[in-house]
Design an enzyme around this catalytic site. Structure first.
Site, PDB file in Angstrom:
ATOM      1  N   CYS A 180       0.830  -1.211   0.000  1.00 19.76           N
ATOM      2  CA  CYS A 180       0.000   0.000   0.000  1.00 19.76           C
ATOM      3  C   CYS A 180       0.869   1.269   0.000  1.00 19.76           C
ATOM      4  CB  CYS A 180      -0.981  -0.043   1.174  1.00 19.76           C
ATOM      5  SG  CYS A 180      -2.324   1.155   1.019  1.00 19.76           S
ATOM      6  N   HIS A 191      -3.130  -5.593   1.693  1.00 18.60           N
ATOM      7  CA  HIS A 191      -2.444  -5.846   2.960  1.00 18.60           C
ATOM      8  C   HIS A 191      -2.484  -7.320   3.371  1.00 18.60           C
ATOM      9  CE1 HIS A 191      -2.062  -1.564   3.951  1.00 18.60           C
ATOM     10  NE2 HIS A 191      -3.260  -1.415   3.434  1.00 18.60           N
ATOM     11  N   GLU A 215      -0.698  -8.697   5.398  1.00 19.13           N
ATOM     12  CA  GLU A 215      -0.385  -8.771   6.840  1.00 19.13           C
ATOM     13  C   GLU A 215      -1.636  -8.694   7.712  1.00 19.13           C
ATOM     14  OE1 GLU A 215       0.093  -6.219   4.882  1.00 19.13           O
ATOM     15  OE2 GLU A 215      -0.333  -4.331   5.917  1.00 19.13           O
TER      16      GLU A 215
END
Lengths: 295, 193
Positions: free
Chosen positions: B80, B172, B174
């Protein structure tokens, strides 16, 4: 399958703001100064808390024209405040397209019994708290970010410290409890059982926890970060100081390298004037304390 | 010795990245000083605010350290904001960037926060079906230069690219429990060693 505005999207934006400074601004020019200094987000307001405190009267959601001008000026996320319980102000802010809504005790409460049911909204919400139980009630209603309240517009860090310590101590306490103790604890706290259980198991809040209300210097920011804040909101502290540009840069610097005193010294050396004037919170009559608004 | 993966911790969701790598075959560490960055075998630039991270990179010598790490051939992955900082060009913006990947990105390309979404995304070179991709005020790639490989698209928009040792995702990984993109990145370090 694609899905918009999921819980993960909402909490995710709060997570993206970690380690940063969110600055209160009242016009596009201030928003630009904040962005240039490295703010992660700006809070669009009609008056900063220190002025609300000084001028009195009813403090409401900001003029939409001002919020729109700020949204057009900066590329960082724009937050705006609605009154506690004023879900129609929140609907307006969502329709306008703000990135985060702060259901805030800084504005005059619209409802003395009920906060906004925030799960119904696509836009994420941040809410203030003074302790862990209050934080969990707001998260239960759908807040995707928590900030400790402190005492907005006071330039005095003492309440921010008290509230952050209360939250962190509350989490430590829950971690030490056995499973069979949690229901009674939830009852005594007045907080949702599922969230009490989650905090007890994970040892942290389910959403990011930022600090607000009284930060005026780089060392104030470093203090709150070391006490467990994941980011800081600076309200009146920047644009009520004598050196907004330099102070904004210095507070960003100190927030980034909060654990290193030598860096905080460097940050302070960049200051060019005095901090905002402060108020002894102990001298404030009960009805003038913003932190007691909301429950 | 286990691979040392640095997570740039100036600002953003670095804690989620650390968590996501913590159970994998590497040593993961938060880095925010030039010297610490240069000790890493690979670096992740997390999600966050690209203007903020860029300004901090510029002010504290961190940007130069990342450029040097790249010179040494260490793999770098940007998510991002990290994708924006890796790009050579940012549509309509003069903000500071590393400028390492020959791509043009558009910021907040899917709209403001209320347009943020998640979706099932098939990725080239990642087996086992699509990954759940979380997009938050996300950018996408509007131009790719020579040597840039497109790994994923969402509705025709390019959202994941690789150029040599550089990897960029507009979403994302994560924020989910699926670590296949992290594994893919660790594979880039192994391929280099």
């Amino acid at each position: 399958m694609s899905e918009k505005s999921t819980w993960r999207n909402k909490v995710g934006l709060a997570e993206m703001l970690r380690g940063g400074v969110i600055m209160d601004v009242t016009n596009a020019e201030q928003a630009k100064i904040a962005e240039d200094a490295g703010a992660v987000s700006v809070m669009a307001l009609e008056r900063v808390p220190a002025d609300i405190r000084a001028e009195g009267g009813v403090a409401r959601m900001a003029d939409l024209k001002i919020i729109e001008q700020i949204m057009e000026t900066v590329t960082i996320p724009v937050m705006a405040k609605c009154r506690i319980g004023h879900f129609a102000e929140a609907q307006v802010l969502e329709a306008l397209g703000v990135d985060f809504i702060d259901e805030s005790e800084v504005l005059t409460p619209a409802d003395e019994n009920f906060h906004v049911w925030k799960h119904d909204f696509k836009v994420p919400f941040v809410c203030g708290c003074t302790n862990l139980a209050e934080a969990l009630r707001r998260i239960g209603e759908g807040a995707a970010m928590i900030r400790t309240k402190g005492e907005a517009g006071s330039g005095n860090i003492v309440e921010a410290t008290r509230h952050m310590r209360a939250v962190m101590t509350g989490i430590e306490r829950l971690k030490g409890l056995r499973t069979e103790e949690l229901m009674t604890e939830a009852k005594n706290m007045g907080a949702p059982f599922d969230l009490v259980k989650e905090v007890s198991e994970t040892g942290k809040l389910p959403v990011p926890n930022f600090s607000a209300g009284g930060i005026a210097t780089p060392a104030d920011a470093a203090l709150m970060m070391q006490l467990g804040a994941e980011s800081v909101f600076v309200g009146s502290g920047i644009f009520k100081s004598e050196d907004p540009e330099a102070r904004a840069l210095a507070i960003v610097h100190a927030t980034t390298y909060y654990e290193d005193p030598a860096e905080v010294v460097r940050a302070c050396k960049g200051l060019k004037g005095a901090a905002m004037p402060g108020i002894d919170v102990a001298s404030l009559p009960e009805e003038e304390r913003l932190a007691t608004r909301g429950w | 010795m286990s691979k040392r993966v640095g997570i740039l911790a100036l600002q953003g969701d670095f804690a989620e990245h650390i968590e996501a790598f913590s159970s994998l075959d590497c040593t993961v560490t938060a880095v925010k000083r030039p010297d610490d960055i240069l000790e890493c075998a690979a670096l992740v630039i997390p999600g966050g605010e690209s203007t903020t991270i860029g300004k901090l990179c510029q002010r504290f010598g961190v940007g130069e350290a990342i450029l040097e790490l790249n010179q040494r051939g260490a793999p770098i992955w940007g998510t991002c904001a990290g994708m924006i900082l890796l790009a050579k060009e940012i549509k309509g913006s003069a903000q500071w960037r590393l400028g390492l990947m020959d791509i043009t990105v558009q910021r907040n390309a899917f709209g403001r926060q209320v347009e943020s979404f998640e979706t099932d995304l098939p990725i080239e070179g990642i087996a086992g079906g699509p990954v759940r991709a979380v997009f938050i005020r996300a950018p996408f790639v509007t131009r790719t230069g020579e040597g840039v490989e497109v790994l994923a698209r969402f509705e025709d928009k390019i959202v994941m690219v690789r150029q040599g040792n550089l990897l960029a995702t507009a979403f994302h990984p994560e924020l989910t429990d699926d670590s296949r993109v992290q594994q893919h990145f660790l594979g880039m370090i192994e391929a280099k060693q």
